[in-house]
Design an enzyme around this catalytic site. Structure first.
Site, PDB file in Angstrom:
ATOM      1  CB  CYS A 166      13.813 -27.100   3.879  1.00  0.00           C
ATOM      2  SG  CYS A 166      13.614 -28.065   5.372  1.00  0.00           S
ATOM      3  N   GLY A 203      -0.366   2.689  -2.766  1.00  0.00           N
ATOM      4  CA  GLY A 203       1.076   2.810  -2.775  1.00  0.00           C
ATOM      5  C   GLY A 203       1.698   3.521  -1.599  1.00  0.00           C
TER       6      GLY A 203
HETATM    7  C1  LIG Z   1      -1.901  -3.298  -5.190  1.00  0.00           C
HETATM    8  C2  LIG Z   1      -2.737  -2.206  -5.700  1.00  0.00           C
HETATM    9  C3  LIG Z   1      -3.110  -1.159  -4.868  1.00  0.00           C
HETATM   10  C4  LIG Z   1      -2.676  -1.044  -3.423  1.00  0.00           C
HETATM   11  O1  LIG Z   1      -1.321  -0.805  -3.268  1.00  0.00           O
HETATM   12  P1  LIG Z   1      -0.717  -0.537  -1.788  1.00  0.00           P
HETATM   13  O2  LIG Z   1       0.728  -0.340  -2.021  1.00  0.00           O
HETATM   14  O3  LIG Z   1      -1.000  -1.742  -0.982  1.00  0.00           O
HETATM   15  O4  LIG Z   1      -1.390   0.661  -1.247  1.00  0.00           O
HETATM   16  C5  LIG Z   1      -3.925  -0.191  -5.389  1.00  0.00           C
HETATM   17  N1  LIG Z   1      -4.345  -0.232  -6.666  1.00  0.00           N
HETATM   18  C6  LIG Z   1      -4.014  -1.237  -7.498  1.00  0.00           C
HETATM   19  C7  LIG Z   1      -4.518  -1.244  -8.869  1.00  0.00           C
HETATM   20  C8  LIG Z   1      -3.192  -2.258  -7.043  1.00  0.00           C
HETATM   21  O5  LIG Z   1      -2.852  -3.237  -7.876  1.00  0.00           O
END
Ligand SMILES: *Cc1c(COP(=O)(O)O)cnc(C)c1O
Length: 476
Positions: A403, A262
């Site tokens: 498009c 995240g």
């Molecule tokens: C998508 C995801 C991540 C990575 O998220 P980022 O925002 O790309 O760092 C980590 N853990 C889980 C379970 C995810 O679904």
């Protein structure tokens, strides 16, 4: 030589390799299929891994989240750079992680809707599973009974935390579809312990039947493009309480706290000598873009910003490590912050036009390669590979040939007006994450070429461009 991206002698270089020269090489090899192209910097990738590894220390594990970009060449590079685990969200991602050389026990399978074959695959390989609901726990126990291999699992908690990001990127709001809410936690543990979801079982009996699933800890992932570090402290606190509950429930060896991914991108663009304003040829007009979003018939004006905002991995780790319970192991599973800044989409200008007073720069990349602006109103800065001399800065929309009116790469951005004539190239920044992996064949567009630059003299093709025959191949 500069590792990563830098302007040198008026032209953008990747790990010391001139992108103009790269364009020539690719054109010779692939003709018209050479553009658009995803270009990745090995130097930048390594740098991003190091940023995490250096502060994580012995109590932390770095797991790369495949869905950000699952190209196996990139996975191998990440593994070589020191990423030790892989977080996946589908059976095919598990297979891709194994293909790239991750060991089965280094793979995590997450998902709110796992299918039976995916759970079977994970159990047979002893992949760590994130259990997402009561029914997911029941499926896991059923599969374990059938396969006869004890499963390894984490329980994914919904801690009910606002990640303060675009609603599509938030995964832990109260009514989110992900994770187990607190009041159902005990029920999930009961099922994993081997008793039915509804049947009453006392604790001693539960401990006795822990043979099916080894619950090794807790998982939390509250969203993507998070810019507020305090969210992670709250996640850690919520996860610590649940870890304790899991231990009290009988899984005494449970030690993992997985805080998901995240983290936002924190990389500043290189400055170009030819530019009149920083950053080089483009200036995002954030407030204006928000206005545009609000004025258009789009329901949410909130943007998923990929500009440099938020925290570095060091700041994140230093902030949360003090809250890690004694004896516990921290797993971080970033996707975006490891790969977004390592990749750009290189695209050629097809022409310039105006409609209703609005100026459009039409390029050969589109929402099929970069869907994030259409999907989340994400900002991806755009600059020239070689900024033109003496061209005025104008406000333009950079759009692709697909498009759909949602096919834009940037709206109302300041860019030098492209000089007349063919062959002018732009780069769309921070497109190493959630671009290639979200690409589509809409309008029968082929999946674009992907290359990784290894240094001033070498690059490697990670994926050749699709041809028409490739598109026909799967059709019965
Ligand atoms: C998508 C995801 C991540 C990575 O998220 P980022 O925002 O790309 O760092 C980590 N853990 C889980 C379970 C995810 O679904």
């Amino acid at each position: 030589m500069v590792n990563g991206w830098a302007y040198s002698q008026g032209t953008l270089h990747c790990d010391g390799f001139s992108l103009e020269r790269l364009r020539m090489c690719l054109r010779q090899k692939y003709g018209y299929l050479a553009s658009p192209a995803f270009v990745y910097s090995l130097g930048m990738l390594r740098h991003n891994v190091r940023d995490y590894k250096d502060t994580l220390g012995p109590r932390g594990v770095l797991s790369y989240s495949l869905k950000a970009n699952s190209n196996p060449g990139l996975l191998v590079a990440l593994r070589d750079a020191g990423v030790t685990m892989a977080t996946t969200v589908s059976g095919n991602e598990v297979l891709m992680a194994l293909h790239a050389g991750f060991l089965p026990r280094q793979v995590i399978l997450n998902g709110n809707g796992k299918r039976r074959w995916e759970v079977e695959l994970a159990v047979r390989h002893e992949v760590l599973l994130n259990v997402d609901s009561v029914f997911d726990a029941q499926l896991l126990v059923d599969v374990v009974r059938e396969v006869g291999v004890r499963a390894r699992a984490l329980v994914r908690l919904n801690p009910v935390l606002d990640a303060h990001t675009h609603p599509y990127l938030a995964t832990a709001l109260r009514d989110s579809k992900f994770g187990v809410e607190e009041r159902q936690l005990l029920q999930v543990l009961k099922v994993l312990g081997g008793s039915g979801a509804s049947g009453h079982v006392d604790l001693d009996e539960c401990v006795a039947v822990h043979k099916y699933v080894s619950v090794e800890g807790v998982h939390v992932h509250v969203g993507s493009a998070i810019t507020q570090i305090q969210v992670y402290v709250k996640m850690m606190q919520a996860a610590s309480l649940v870890l304790k509950q899991i231990q009290e429930y009988g899984w005494k060896a449970a030690t993992i706290i997985n805080l998901g991914g995240g983290l936002n991108v924190f990389y500043d663009l290189p400055t170009s000598p030819a530019s009149t304003m920083p950053p080089p040829a483009t200036m995002e007009r954030q407030s204006k873009s928000k206005e545009t979003a609000a004025n258009s018939a789009v329901s949410s004006p909130v943007t998923a910003d990929t500009s440099s905002s938020g925290y570095t991995p060091q700041e994140l780790i230093e902030k949360v490590l003090p809250y890690l319970p004694e004896g516990a192991t921290l797993v971080l599973e970033p996707g975006r912050s490891l790969v977004a800044s390592a990749g750009v989409v290189m695209t050629e200008v097809l022409g310039v036009k105006t409609n209703g007073g609005k100026e459009y720069v039409v390029v050969d990349a589109a929402m099929t390669e970069v869907i994030r602006p259409a999907l989340y109103h994400a900002h991806h800065p755009i600059t020239y590979v070689t900024p033109p001399a003496h061209q005025p800065l104008v406000e333009v929309d950079v759009v692709g040939p697909v498009c759909e009116s949602s096919d834009f790469l940037a709206r109302r951005c300041l860019l030098q007006r492209p000089p007349a004539g063919p062959g002018v190239a732009l780069v769309v920044w921070r497109t190493g994450a959630y671009c290639s992996s979200m690409a589509s064949n809409y309008n029968l567009r082929p999946h674009a070429l992907e290359v990784m630059v290894h240094g001033p003299e070498s690059y490697k093709v990670l994926r050749r461009p699709q041809e028409f025959q490739d598109l026909l191949r799967e059709i019965a």
